[in-house]
Scaffold this active site. Structure first.
Site, PDB file in Angstrom:
ATOM      1  CG  ASP A  16      56.412  50.399  40.012  1.00  0.00           C
ATOM      2  OD1 ASP A  16      55.974  51.082  39.225  1.00  0.00           O
ATOM      3  OD2 ASP A  16      56.497  50.863  41.398  1.00  0.00           O
ATOM      4  CG  HIS A  33      54.598  52.823  29.884  1.00  0.00           C
ATOM      5  ND1 HIS A  33      54.689  52.488  31.271  1.00  0.00           N
ATOM      6  CD2 HIS A  33      53.685  54.043  30.085  1.00  0.00           C
ATOM      7  CE1 HIS A  33      54.076  53.119  32.004  1.00  0.00           C
ATOM      8  NE2 HIS A  33      53.475  54.127  31.526  1.00  0.00           N
ATOM      9  CG  LEU A 128      58.839  30.979  30.739  1.00  0.00           C
ATOM     10  CD1 LEU A 128      59.147  30.564  32.123  1.00  0.00           C
ATOM     11  CD2 LEU A 128      59.870  32.039  30.390  1.00  0.00           C
TER      12      LEU A 128
HETATM   13  C1  IPE Z   1      51.929  48.388  40.173  1.00  0.00           C
HETATM   14  O1  IPE Z   1      52.719  49.300  39.895  1.00  0.00           O
HETATM   15  C2  IPE Z   1      51.282  47.878  38.785  1.00  0.00           C
HETATM   16  C3  IPE Z   1      52.165  47.506  37.669  1.00  0.00           C
HETATM   17  C4  IPE Z   1      53.479  47.238  37.933  1.00  0.00           C
HETATM   18  C5  IPE Z   1      51.399  46.919  36.573  1.00  0.00           C
HETATM   19  P1  IPE Z   1      51.912  50.754  40.370  1.00  0.00           P
HETATM   20  O2  IPE Z   1      52.760  51.888  39.804  1.00  0.00           O
HETATM   21  O3  IPE Z   1      50.751  50.748  39.736  1.00  0.00           O
HETATM   22  O4  IPE Z   1      51.852  50.550  41.862  1.00  0.00           O
HETATM   23  P2  IPE Z   1      51.609  51.685  43.130  1.00  0.00           P
HETATM   24  O5  IPE Z   1      50.845  52.895  42.605  1.00  0.00           O
HETATM   25  O6  IPE Z   1      53.231  52.349  43.107  1.00  0.00           O
HETATM   26  O7  IPE Z   1      51.368  51.189  44.032  1.00  0.00           O
HETATM   27  C1  IPE Z   2      55.059  50.420  35.754  1.00  0.00           C
HETATM   28  O1  IPE Z   2      55.792  51.541  35.732  1.00  0.00           O
HETATM   29  C2  IPE Z   2      54.217  50.128  34.500  1.00  0.00           C
HETATM   30  C3  IPE Z   2      52.858  50.317  34.892  1.00  0.00           C
HETATM   31  C4  IPE Z   2      52.239  50.486  36.041  1.00  0.00           C
HETATM   32  C5  IPE Z   2      51.776  50.116  33.768  1.00  0.00           C
HETATM   33  P1  IPE Z   2      55.065  53.162  36.282  1.00  0.00           P
HETATM   34  O2  IPE Z   2      54.455  53.725  35.292  1.00  0.00           O
HETATM   35  O3  IPE Z   2      54.159  52.723  37.540  1.00  0.00           O
HETATM   36  O4  IPE Z   2      56.411  53.746  36.575  1.00  0.00           O
HETATM   37  P2  IPE Z   2      56.683  54.761  38.206  1.00  0.00           P
HETATM   38  O5  IPE Z   2      56.249  53.745  39.267  1.00  0.00           O
HETATM   39  O6  IPE Z   2      55.729  55.947  37.505  1.00  0.00           O
HETATM   40  O7  IPE Z   2      58.155  55.034  37.959  1.00  0.00           O
HETATM   41 MG    MG Z   3      54.607  52.593  39.476  1.00  0.00          MG
END
Ligand code: IPE
Ligand code: IPE
Ligand code: MG
Length: 237
Positions: A16, A33, A128
């Site tokens: 995240d 990303h 792995l």
């Molecule tokens: C969890 O992150 C999903 C992934 C890392 C793919 P999100 O950013 O979607 O989760 P929330 O919305 O903070 O719960």
């Molecule tokens: C995690 O990063 C990647 C996915 C959920 C695809 P986020 O896009 O959720 O990043 P934040 O949480 O907005 O910083």
């Molecule tokens: Mg996120």
């Protein structure tokens, strides 16, 4: 010290913070990303000096992430295709095996066929096992298992009385993969966001404020050191 560490066999990571990383660097979310995909590539490449880790599951796209803008979703799907195209050679060179967890059939055609191809090409690799969670939801996984069991019971192939934890687990997406020993979440959020609800019953949880694109092998070692301070009791004494 490092030589004495107990190394988890299966590490699961909620990657995240890509969006916050982009914001911090005044960039578009998609750039976050992109850097996140780069961090993933580097980390799995660097896992060769931790051969005791046999499985790593990376949460890349949840069943809830479809709620994001069409632009962001399509950028993520595009990045996935690019990741597979660019890194298959790294998988082969490092003897890495690719698996997916999630509803693969709900993924767009191009990433789905690339994933199938990469899974097939890496299936005999012995190093792995890298499991990418895509269109993954812990509740969907449990519901899908329940559906498959109910179908078998309805046509008389399975006695409902035989359904217990062990049998149920055999209907999850990757029954051959052991439960994670360590669950890591980057970017500080203290929640599971529907990740591996069944499998993490007894995983040790480590949350770091580091944003996913900045997460590296050193950060992973910090998580493993923290894991070594835990006393895993599994309900016993
Ligand atoms: C969890 O992150 C999903 C992934 C890392 C793919 P999100 O950013 O979607 O989760 P929330 O919305 O903070 O719960
Ligand atoms: C995690 O990063 C990647 C996915 C959920 C695809 P986020 O896009 O959720 O990043 P934040 O949480 O907005 O910083
Ligand atoms: Mg996120």
């Amino acid at each position: 010290m490092e030589n004495d560490l107990v190394i988890p066999r299966h590490i699961a990571i909620i990657m995240d913070g890509n969006g916050r990383w982009a914001q911090k660097h005044s960039l578009e979310r998609c750039e976050g990303h992109r850097m996140g995909a780069e961090a993933l590539k580097k980390l799995i490449e660097n896992m060769r000096d931790l051969p005791e880790v046999k499985y790593m599951t990376f949460y890349a796209f949840s069943t809830e992430n479809w709620k994001r803008s069409e632009e962001e979703v399509s950028a993520l799907m595009h990045l996935l295709v690019e990741f597979l195209d660019m890194n298959l050679s790294i998988f082969m060179k490092n003897d890495l095996r690719l698996l997916v967890t999630g509803r693969l059939e709900g993924m767009p055609e191009e990433p789905r066929s690339k994933l199938k191809e990469a899974i097939e090409k890496t299936k005999d690799n012995k190093g792995l096992c890298v499991i990418i969670a895509l269109n993954y939801g812990g509740r969907s996984e449990i519901a899908d298992a329940a559906k498959a069991i109910a179908r078998k019971a309805a046509c008389g192939e399975l006695d409902p009385e035989k359904v217990d934890e062990k049998l149920f687990a055999e209907y999850l997406y990757n029954p051959q993969v052991p439960d994670p020993d360590l669950l890591i979440r980057t970017s500080g959020e203290l929640r599971l966001s529907n990740f591996l609800l069944w499998e993490i019953s007894y995983s040790e949880i480590y949350v770091t404020d580091t944003l996913w694109p900045d997460f590296d092998k050193n950060e992973l070692m910090e998580a493993i050191k923290s894991f070594n301070k835990r006393s895993r009791r599994f309900g016993g004494r």
